[in-house]
Motif scaffolding. Sequence first.
Motif, short mmCIF file in Angstrom:
data_model
loop_
_atom_site.label_atom_id
_atom_site.label_comp_id
_atom_site.label_asym_id
_atom_site.label_seq_id
_atom_site.Cartn_x
_atom_site.Cartn_y
_atom_site.Cartn_z
N ILE A 1 23.38 38.38 40.35
CA ILE A 1 24.69 38.61 39.56
C ILE A 1 25.11 40.13 39.10
CG2 ILE A 1 24.41 38.87 36.63
CD1 ILE A 1 23.17 36.72 36.28
N ASN A 2 23.92 41.33 39.64
CA ASN A 2 24.11 42.65 39.63
C ASN A 2 24.86 42.81 40.60
OD1 ASN A 2 22.96 43.19 37.18
ND2 ASN A 2 21.29 43.82 37.89
N ARG A 3 24.57 41.97 42.13
CA ARG A 3 25.30 42.18 43.41
C ARG A 3 26.43 41.47 43.57
NH1 ARG A 3 20.54 40.16 45.33
NH2 ARG A 3 21.47 38.19 45.96
N PHE A 4 26.96 40.53 42.84
CA PHE A 4 27.96 39.73 42.63
C PHE A 4 29.29 41.00 41.84
CE2 PHE A 4 31.13 37.46 40.15
CZ PHE A 4 31.81 36.69 41.08
N ALA A 5 28.78 42.08 40.43
CA ALA A 5 29.29 42.57 39.51
C ALA A 5 29.63 43.75 39.96
CB ALA A 5 28.36 43.22 37.88
N ARG A 6 28.76 44.14 41.09
CA ARG A 6 29.31 45.04 41.89
C ARG A 6 30.54 45.11 42.79
NH1 ARG A 6 23.87 46.80 44.51
NH2 ARG A 6 23.47 47.09 42.17
N TYR A 7 30.96 43.75 43.24
CA TYR A 7 32.35 43.72 44.67
C TYR A 7 33.09 42.66 43.24
CZ TYR A 7 28.57 43.80 48.26
OH TYR A 7 27.25 44.65 48.87
N TYR A 8 32.84 42.62 42.33
CA TYR A 8 33.84 40.96 40.87
C TYR A 8 35.18 42.85 40.90
CZ TYR A 8 35.55 38.96 36.93
OH TYR A 8 36.69 38.43 35.91
N THR A 9 34.61 43.71 40.08
CA THR A 9 35.44 44.42 39.48
C THR A 9 36.13 45.43 39.80
OG1 THR A 9 34.03 44.90 37.80
CG2 THR A 9 35.54 46.24 37.70
N PRO A 10 36.22 45.88 41.52
CA PRO A 10 37.04 45.97 42.68
C PRO A 10 38.04 45.59 43.16
CG PRO A 10 34.53 46.85 43.47
CD PRO A 10 34.88 46.22 41.75
N ILE A 11 37.57 43.92 43.18
CA ILE A 11 38.60 42.52 43.74
C ILE A 11 39.36 42.50 42.34
CG2 ILE A 11 38.50 40.47 44.04
CD1 ILE A 11 35.11 41.07 45.41
N VAL A 12 39.05 42.71 41.07
CA VAL A 12 40.21 42.07 40.26
C VAL A 12 41.05 43.48 40.37
CG1 VAL A 12 39.91 42.11 38.02
CG2 VAL A 12 38.13 40.55 38.78
N MET A 13 40.62 44.41 40.06
CA MET A 13 41.32 45.89 39.88
C MET A 13 42.60 45.34 41.11
SD MET A 13 38.93 49.35 39.78
CE MET A 13 39.73 49.93 39.94
N ILE A 14 42.12 45.23 42.33
CA ILE A 14 43.17 45.19 44.00
C ILE A 14 44.17 44.23 43.51
CG2 ILE A 14 43.79 44.44 46.54
CD1 ILE A 14 40.34 45.49 46.60
N ILE A 15 43.90 42.78 42.82
CA ILE A 15 44.24 41.82 42.01
C ILE A 15 45.52 42.39 41.37
CG2 ILE A 15 44.66 39.74 41.04
CD1 ILE A 15 41.78 39.58 42.16
N ALA A 16 44.94 42.45 39.97
CA ALA A 16 45.76 44.12 39.04
C ALA A 16 47.16 44.89 40.06
CB ALA A 16 44.96 45.07 38.23
N VAL A 17 46.84 45.25 40.86
CA VAL A 17 47.93 45.91 41.96
C VAL A 17 49.01 45.32 42.50
CG1 VAL A 17 48.10 47.69 43.66
CG2 VAL A 17 45.81 47.92 42.24
N ILE A 18 48.49 43.71 42.82
CA ILE A 18 48.82 43.07 43.20
C ILE A 18 49.70 42.08 42.68
CG2 ILE A 18 48.99 40.93 43.82
CD1 ILE A 18 46.54 41.59 45.94
N VAL A 19 49.96 41.82 41.00
CA VAL A 19 50.11 41.34 40.29
C VAL A 19 51.56 41.89 39.55
CG1 VAL A 19 50.07 40.81 37.68
CG2 VAL A 19 48.25 39.85 39.61
N MET A 20 50.97 43.43 39.93
CA MET A 20 51.84 44.88 38.92
C MET A 20 53.37 45.03 40.06
SD MET A 20 49.52 47.44 37.78
CE MET A 20 48.54 47.88 36.45
N VAL A 21 52.45 44.92 41.44
CA VAL A 21 53.91 45.18 42.43
C VAL A 21 54.62 44.08 42.89
CG1 VAL A 21 53.82 46.88 44.68
CG2 VAL A 21 52.57 47.64 43.13
N VAL A 22 53.96 42.86 43.53
CA VAL A 22 54.59 41.90 44.63
C VAL A 22 55.50 40.96 43.75
CG1 VAL A 22 53.64 39.88 45.62
CG2 VAL A 22 52.06 41.50 46.07
N PRO A 23 55.20 40.68 42.77
CA PRO A 23 56.50 39.43 42.03
C PRO A 23 57.51 41.05 41.56
CG PRO A 23 54.62 39.34 40.81
CD PRO A 23 54.20 40.86 41.57
N PRO A 24 57.66 42.04 41.21
CA PRO A 24 58.83 42.81 41.12
C PRO A 24 59.59 42.96 42.90
CG PRO A 24 57.11 43.61 40.43
CD PRO A 24 56.35 42.79 40.33
#
Length: 699
Positions: free
Chosen positions: A310-333
Amino acid sequence: MAEYKIQGLSCANCAREMEEEINRLEHGEDAKILFNSSKLVINDQIDRKRVEKILASDGARLVVDSGDEHGKVDGHAHHHDHSHANGDNLKILIGLSVIFFASAIYIDYQWHDFVAIIFYLVAAALSGYKTFVKGIKNLFRLKFNIDTLMTIALAGAFGIGEWREGTIVAILFGINEYLEGLGMEKARRSMEALLKVAPKEAILYEGGKERVVSIEELQEGDIVLVKPGGKIPSDGLIFEGISSVNEAAITGESMPVEKFAGESVFGGSINNEGVLKVKITKAYKDSSLSKILHLVEEAQETKTPTEQFINRFARYYTPIVMIIAVIVMVVPPLFFNGDWGSWFYQGLAVLIVGCPCALIISSPIAIISGITRNARHGILVKGGVFLEKLGKIEAIAFDKTGTLTKGKPAVEQMKVYDEASFLKIAGSIEKNSSHPIADAIMRKVSEQETSFAEPDHIQTIAGQGVIATIEGREYRVGNEKTLENLQVPQEVQSDIDAMKQQGYTLVVVSDETRVLGMFGLTDELREESKETIHQLNSMGIKTIMLTGDHSKTAEKVADTVGLTDYYGDLLPDEKVNKIKELTARGKTAMIGDGINDAPALAIADLGIAMGKGTDSAIETADIVLMQDHLGKLPSAISIAKKVNRVIKLNISLALALKLIALLLTIPGMLTLWIAILSDMGATILVTLISLTVMIDRKK
């Protein structure tokens, strides 16, 4: 290494991140933040100011104890815990926040005024100011944790005029933090209740005078006075007095045990009625109770394979979700003509989904609950790792002597050829011997005979038994070899062969011309062995006996208790090889009495020791059955299985709720409050489900 108590530690993920930061300091590589017991273990040479600065970045601080300018914790010193007060403060702030929020909505509907905006901001600040302050600090340090993500989301929401949404998010996050702290607190409290059994003071008795001293001052050889209802301060021997003693704190055994002069007692056990003088045999820090409490505290902090994942997973999980957030903000518009404002808002919501709190907390509360509950039953599990393994065990290998049996002989069969003299002669000769076999014979003989003659002469013959002269006649008590000079009738010989065939140890009583009778002895089975084996078999666990005893004896025990399989005539190294074979076939635990079974215990997937606090058992095994019997073993396995199920369920729930939230971005339906509810809902569910492990269902 020094140990300190930390105050204000409420988030498992933040604790993990702070530990990583402290590890990067000079002399900090071995530092550990023990989240479950709110402690910090650091090297004495580390720069404490820098450590305190790292802790302060998350609102945590070292507790400075009045007795020690550094706030060091001595093993089990008890401290004023301020986390309860912190929780109460947060509760008041959230309450005020909700009042301001309700007022803001009313003003908003009545006047659509900027006054409403001020009320929204005050409501958000009351329940989210700590998060906001931490988040801004983290932003400058490019450290992205839950506080940073929340701060970006709140600032973004207010930036696009979503005052109400932003405030709801701040309030929900405050409630979430409060509930998460509450769950962890409940688990910690149950652990602390267990640790409170440690006595604080003792009445030292010297030169006929009594004086109260602290437990730390006691030394080996001191005599202490224990009054009715008082705690025995440390391991010792009863020097004077008779009483019954409650040993539940050490063995989990609820029935009091009668104790007489010369018998040993455990520190932490309670004297029920008589006044006892106890000679201390171990300083408190070396006593069974102190070791158990220390092991239980350490046990919570060993990371299980699941937690490490879980600890290893959490280390990568947050940065991946942040990248998804940027994609959601930028790609559709940019590419699909979407509205910048609404997709920016969706991206902010995705950021909140990036918080791994529910995932991180899915394991520790369940593990503490499992370890604590087992400890209350007198089962000492030395770490989360072993608890997880216990829940996955497929086979258990038992040593015979002292594990399935009591380890002391008992008469199970008698053949009598001379009613008048058999028991009388056996009793007259054996009453003077302290040998365990003589003791077993005397227990049997005393049921029918009470008066015995005094032998004129007794001689022990090595490898055979005893020759005694009683009233001018010679009698022998011993094994078959004592009959070498006699004519043994066919009937008697066939009885001897039959009893040997059944695996009995023979004790024959004879005079100068004939056999008077014989005893068939066997190692007495523990009362609970049969029921325990039955329960384990019905749980689908294979039960195997490994013993150095004769195969016939092994077969008899295996049949009586219902074992799946057995192996007799094994030498110690053959036992080890057998365990290697079994572990190759499936996860195998070995149960022994912790002394002669040490090599086999060490080689098994899981070593379980019998032992009423024997040092070697406590030190060598992964799990210790403090009651010195098998009765609670099936329930310990059930608890471990439940902990494993709960952790799997928690991880699935936490990930499923986050996945649903992320999928809602596809139709553009994810809102900030749904995002935080997905995290909050997961955290609350995970905490509540974990706490169910602690519920004792009394049969």
